[in-house]
Design a protein around this motif. Structure first.
Motif, PDB file in Angstrom:
ATOM      1  N   ASP A  50     -28.727 -69.160  29.274  1.00 38.57           N
ATOM      2  CA  ASP A  50     -27.937 -70.400  29.298  1.00 38.57           C
ATOM      3  C   ASP A  50     -27.846 -70.968  30.715  1.00 38.57           C
ATOM      4  OD1 ASP A  50     -27.529 -70.249  26.586  1.00 38.57           O
ATOM      5  OD2 ASP A  50     -25.525 -69.348  26.743  1.00 38.57           O
ATOM      6  N   TYR A  51     -27.666 -70.084  31.674  1.00 34.72           N
ATOM      7  CA  TYR A  51     -27.583 -70.511  33.076  1.00 34.72           C
ATOM      8  C   TYR A  51     -28.904 -71.151  33.515  1.00 34.72           C
ATOM      9  CZ  TYR A  51     -27.381 -70.297  38.160  1.00 34.72           C
ATOM     10  OH  TYR A  51     -27.432 -70.634  39.489  1.00 34.72           O
ATOM     11  N   HIS A  52     -30.017 -70.487  33.216  1.00 31.91           N
ATOM     12  CA  HIS A  52     -31.328 -71.010  33.626  1.00 31.91           C
ATOM     13  C   HIS A  52     -31.661 -72.322  32.912  1.00 31.91           C
ATOM     14  CE1 HIS A  52     -32.402 -67.802  36.316  1.00 31.91           C
ATOM     15  NE2 HIS A  52     -31.980 -66.920  35.417  1.00 31.91           N
ATOM     16  N   ALA A  53     -31.255 -72.432  31.644  1.00 31.51           N
ATOM     17  CA  ALA A  53     -31.491 -73.671  30.889  1.00 31.51           C
ATOM     18  C   ALA A  53     -30.703 -74.828  31.504  1.00 31.51           C
ATOM     19  CB  ALA A  53     -31.121 -73.486  29.426  1.00 31.51           C
ATOM     20  N   ALA A  54     -29.444 -74.582  31.843  1.00 30.21           N
ATOM     21  CA  ALA A  54     -28.611 -75.631  32.447  1.00 30.21           C
ATOM     22  C   ALA A  54     -29.141 -76.029  33.823  1.00 30.21           C
ATOM     23  CB  ALA A  54     -27.155 -75.161  32.552  1.00 30.21           C
ATOM     24  N   LYS A  55     -29.583 -75.022  34.574  1.00 30.06           N
ATOM     25  CA  LYS A  55     -30.142 -75.287  35.907  1.00 30.06           C
ATOM     26  C   LYS A  55     -31.401 -76.158  35.794  1.00 30.06           C
ATOM     27  CE  LYS A  55     -31.665 -72.653  39.921  1.00 30.06           C
ATOM     28  NZ  LYS A  55     -31.931 -71.328  40.451  1.00 30.06           N
ATOM     29  N   GLU A  56     -32.263 -75.824  34.842  1.00 27.34           N
ATOM     30  CA  GLU A  56     -33.490 -76.601  34.613  1.00 27.34           C
ATOM     31  C   GLU A  56     -33.165 -78.018  34.139  1.00 27.34           C
ATOM     32  OE1 GLU A  56     -37.657 -77.141  34.589  1.00 27.34           O
ATOM     33  OE2 GLU A  56     -36.397 -75.603  35.511  1.00 27.34           O
ATOM     34  N   LYS A  57     -32.177 -78.138  33.251  1.00 27.37           N
ATOM     35  CA  LYS A  57     -31.765 -79.449  32.745  1.00 27.37           C
ATOM     36  C   LYS A  57     -31.241 -80.322  33.893  1.00 27.37           C
ATOM     37  CE  LYS A  57     -28.847 -81.322  29.049  1.00 27.37           C
ATOM     38  NZ  LYS A  57     -27.859 -80.973  28.021  1.00 27.37           N
ATOM     39  N   LEU A  58     -30.477 -79.729  34.796  1.00 23.11           N
ATOM     40  CA  LEU A  58     -29.987 -80.473  35.967  1.00 23.11           C
ATOM     41  C   LEU A  58     -31.148 -80.980  36.819  1.00 23.11           C
ATOM     42  CD1 LEU A  58     -26.825 -78.563  37.261  1.00 23.11           C
ATOM     43  CD2 LEU A  58     -26.971 -80.955  36.530  1.00 23.11           C
ATOM     44  N   ARG A  59     -32.165 -80.135  36.961  1.00 19.02           N
ATOM     45  CA  ARG A  59     -33.350 -80.544  37.724  1.00 19.02           C
ATOM     46  C   ARG A  59     -34.014 -81.766  37.085  1.00 19.02           C
ATOM     47  NH1 ARG A  59     -36.124 -75.492  37.999  1.00 19.02           N
ATOM     48  NH2 ARG A  59     -34.592 -74.496  39.290  1.00 19.02           N
ATOM     49  N   PHE A  60     -34.166 -81.740  35.749  1.00 15.73           N
ATOM     50  CA  PHE A  60     -34.753 -82.887  35.027  1.00 15.73           C
ATOM     51  C   PHE A  60     -33.901 -84.142  35.209  1.00 15.73           C
ATOM     52  CE2 PHE A  60     -36.979 -79.718  32.179  1.00 15.73           C
ATOM     53  CZ  PHE A  60     -38.276 -80.133  32.499  1.00 15.73           C
ATOM     54  N   ILE A  61     -32.590 -83.983  35.086  1.00 15.74           N
ATOM     55  CA  ILE A  61     -31.682 -85.128  35.241  1.00 15.74           C
ATOM     56  C   ILE A  61     -31.808 -85.716  36.640  1.00 15.74           C
ATOM     57  CG2 ILE A  61     -29.240 -85.801  35.377  1.00 15.74           C
ATOM     58  CD1 ILE A  61     -28.755 -83.748  33.067  1.00 15.74           C
ATOM     59  N   ASP A  62     -31.815 -84.850  37.662  1.00 13.52           N
ATOM     60  CA  ASP A  62     -31.927 -85.332  39.039  1.00 13.52           C
ATOM     61  C   ASP A  62     -33.247 -86.067  39.281  1.00 13.52           C
ATOM     62  OD1 ASP A  62     -29.418 -84.598  39.893  1.00 13.52           O
ATOM     63  OD2 ASP A  62     -30.064 -82.634  40.626  1.00 13.52           O
ATOM     64  N   ARG A  63     -34.332 -85.534  38.706  1.00 13.52           N
ATOM     65  CA  ARG A  63     -35.632 -86.220  38.852  1.00 13.52           C
ATOM     66  C   ARG A  63     -35.610 -87.585  38.195  1.00 13.52           C
ATOM     67  NH1 ARG A  63     -39.093 -81.094  38.186  1.00 13.52           N
ATOM     68  NH2 ARG A  63     -38.372 -80.902  36.836  1.00 13.52           N
ATOM     69  N   ARG A  64     -35.022 -87.655  36.997  1.00 13.60           N
ATOM     70  CA  ARG A  64     -34.946 -88.929  36.277  1.00 13.60           C
ATOM     71  C   ARG A  64     -34.051 -89.913  37.034  1.00 13.60           C
ATOM     72  NH1 ARG A  64     -37.875 -92.205  33.008  1.00 13.60           N
ATOM     73  NH2 ARG A  64     -36.490 -93.519  31.810  1.00 13.60           N
TER      74      ARG A  64
END
Length: 175
Positions: free
Chosen positions: A47-61
């Motif tokens: 869950d932690y790694h998924a949220a971290k990855e999702k934040l990365r996608f959001i920041d890129r977008r």
């Protein structure tokens, strides 16, 4: 810096997505990351790694949307006469060799849907048409061929009334 022409509706949609990601999706995901981190060992915490990855996608977008928003030049094509092909023109053409008719609407790159006849003003066919009038002919040079067209009609239709793929808040989210 080159400005990218866009309708007001297109610009509003970009800003809406930017605000949604910044004000709703990013804080929610950051909270998910904190909750997951509280569950202990991060090395095996999916869950932690998924949220971290999702934040990365959001920041890129967010970075991409921000760079687009700063480049936009809002254009209202309904104010143009459309006697000559320009941004926002819907153009009916006939291929002189095949007698096939096609319709194109010239729009900004972020509003384009080539599969629905909405083409970027930066596309080769749009560049060949810009400034032309009814009955004018133009040649589209292709890598191993060329196509000759004649302009049959130029008119104005609202770009967003022609779009089939308008993004909504559901599309803005990263699932």
């Amino acid at each position: 810096m080159n400005k990218e022409p866009m309708t007001l509706e297109g610009y509003d949609l970009l800003v809406e997505e930017f605000k949604f990601l910044l004000e709703i999706e990013k804080p929610k995901t950051a909270e998910e990351k904190l909750v997951a981190a509280a569950h202990g060992d991060r090395s095996e915490n999916a869950d932690y790694h998924a949220a971290k990855e999702k934040l990365r996608f959001i920041d890129r977008r967010l970075y991409y949307l921000n760079s687009m928003i700063t480049k936009v030049q809002i254009v209202d094509p309904s104010t143009f006469e459309h006697k000559k092909v320009s941004f926002g023109s819907t153009v009916n053409v006939v291929n002189i060799q095949t007698d096939e008719e096609e319709t194109f609407t010239l729009c900004g790159i972020l509003e384009s849907e080539p599969e629905n006849g909405l083409i970027s003003i930066h596309s080769p066919i749009a560049k060949a048409m810009i400034g032309k009038e009814v009955d004018d002919e133009f040649i589209l040079k292709l890598p191993n061929d060329k196509k000759e067209y004649e302009i049959l009609e130029i008119k104005y239709k609202n770009i967003f009334s022609l779009k089939k793929n308008i993004r909504t808040k559901v599309d803005f989210s990263f699932h």
